[in-house]
Design a protein around this motif. Structure first.
Motif, mmCIF file in Angstrom:
data_model
loop_
_atom_site.group_PDB
_atom_site.id
_atom_site.type_symbol
_atom_site.label_atom_id
_atom_site.label_comp_id
_atom_site.label_asym_id
_atom_site.label_seq_id
_atom_site.Cartn_x
_atom_site.Cartn_y
_atom_site.Cartn_z
ATOM 1 N N GLY A 47 0.713 -1.068 0.080
ATOM 2 C CA GLY A 47 -0.090 0.037 -0.065
ATOM 3 C C GLY A 47 0.668 1.457 0.010
ATOM 4 N N VAL A 48 1.940 1.187 0.651
ATOM 5 C CA VAL A 48 2.758 2.423 0.759
ATOM 6 C C VAL A 48 3.507 2.682 -0.524
ATOM 7 N N LEU A 49 3.942 1.606 -1.115
ATOM 8 C CA LEU A 49 4.543 1.684 -2.510
ATOM 9 C C LEU A 49 3.518 2.222 -3.586
ATOM 10 N N ASN A 50 2.432 1.597 -3.819
ATOM 11 C CA ASN A 50 1.406 2.028 -4.290
ATOM 12 C C ASN A 50 0.912 3.623 -4.325
ATOM 13 N N SER A 198 -0.382 1.986 -10.821
ATOM 14 C CA SER A 198 0.629 1.511 -9.949
ATOM 15 C C SER A 198 0.824 0.083 -10.486
ATOM 16 N N PRO A 199 1.703 -0.503 -10.155
ATOM 17 C CA PRO A 199 2.188 -2.025 -10.556
ATOM 18 C C PRO A 199 0.885 -2.906 -10.534
ATOM 19 N N SER A 230 9.219 -2.420 -5.340
ATOM 20 C CA SER A 230 10.411 -1.671 -4.921
ATOM 21 C C SER A 230 11.238 -1.263 -5.891
ATOM 22 N N GLU A 231 11.540 -2.328 -6.725
ATOM 23 C CA GLU A 231 12.336 -2.099 -7.751
ATOM 24 C C GLU A 231 11.999 -1.010 -8.771
ATOM 25 N N THR A 242 19.625 3.096 -2.284
ATOM 26 C CA THR A 242 20.129 1.752 -1.593
ATOM 27 C C THR A 242 18.755 1.086 -0.814
ATOM 28 N N ALA A 243 17.679 1.175 -1.384
ATOM 29 C CA ALA A 243 16.565 0.874 -0.688
ATOM 30 C C ALA A 243 16.629 -0.771 -0.331
#
Ligand code: UDP
Length: 251
Positions: A47-50, A198-199, A230-231, A242-243
């Motif tokens: 959810g955070v990434l999207n 989003s992905p 993340s990629e 550097t995630a």
């Protein structure tokens, strides 16, 4: 503390009444579903990434003059958007064959299409979002001819934008789905890109290796969905270079 009003809870997001009239808060959940919710899981950090990725794409679109419902990101999981009337269609744009198109027409996944192909599915979970034609859309009054002209031109602009942004970071945009909403300004209505980008709603393949960086990782059990998303975020500069695997977000 006053409890805010939940308007709707979907598979990946919750919508709450916004702070001002005409606004909505979109909360991105970690839930992942596929095959019309027959496959389900909770993917920590999705959810955070999207939320961040959708913000990135919506802001980019408005910078090139494509109207969207996005107002601003509020926090790690929430964004403020303009309330709109969603046209009950999933607008799919395809550049390369994959998924249901490959199955339906027997075209090998990854085959480049002669030109972008736009498809419409009627948004109805109980029916499994069936493919429909403009004839159905007009006959059942889901959108007018003027709306559909605007939907097509928005979809193709989003396609050109997303394809270019992805190409710049070594990713091929295979296909994606968007939703379009109507907003009213006095007596006038205009269409905006709504929901999320989003992905979860795109197919993204690494150009060099063909690695899937989208929800097919979940649908087809191809590894860690968080790593894949993340990629994408790292390449787009939405995450620090550097995630680690768990999303550490920059503001
Ligand atoms: N898609 C989506 N939501 C849906 C159906 C499709 O976001 O309910 C996206 C999907 O992620 C892909 C594109 O639309 O990027 C085309 O999906 P397709 O029709 O191939 O369906 P699938 O193979 O996922 O069933």
């Amino acid at each position: 503390m006053a409890r805010r009003k939940k308007i709707y809870e979907g598979k990946a997001k919750i919508l709450y009444e916004g702070p001002e009239p005409g606004t909505i808060v979109q909360y991105f959940k970690d839930d992942a579903t596929a095959f019309n919710a027959q496959k389900k899981d909770v993917i920590e950090g999705k959810g955070v990434l999207n939320n961040r990725l959708s913000e990135f794409f919506m802001l980019g679109l408005s910078q090139i003059g494509v109207p969207t419902h996005f107002i601003r990101r509020l926090n790690m999981r929430e964004q403020l958007v303009r309330s709109c009337e969603i046209i009950p269609l999933e607008v799919i744009v395809r550049n390369f064959a994959a998924g249901s198109l490959s199955k339906r027409l027997g075209i090998e996944e990854g085959t480049q299409l002669p030109r972008p192909i736009v498809e419409y599915c009627y948004k109805d979970d109980a029916l499994g979002d069936p493919l429909v034609t403009e004839e159905h859309i007009a006959a059942f009054g889901w959108a007018s001819q003027q709306d559909m002209d605007d939907v097509l031109s928005l979809a193709l602009r989003v396609n050109d934008f997303l394809s270019g942004v992805m190409l710049a970071v070594g990713i091929k945009l295979i296909d994606f789905k968007i939703e379009i909403g109507r907003v009213y300004d006095g007596d006038f209505q205009r269409l905006v890109v709504a929901d999320e980008i989003s992905p979860d709603s795109c197919r993204l393949w690494d150009i060099e290796t063909g690695r899937h960086l989208d929800k097919d990782v979940f649908r087809r059990d191809l590894g860690s969905l968080t790593d894949a998303y993340s990629e994408v975020a790292r390449r787009l500069g939405v995450l620090p270079q550097t995630a680690p695997t768990k999303p550490t977000l920059i503001n």
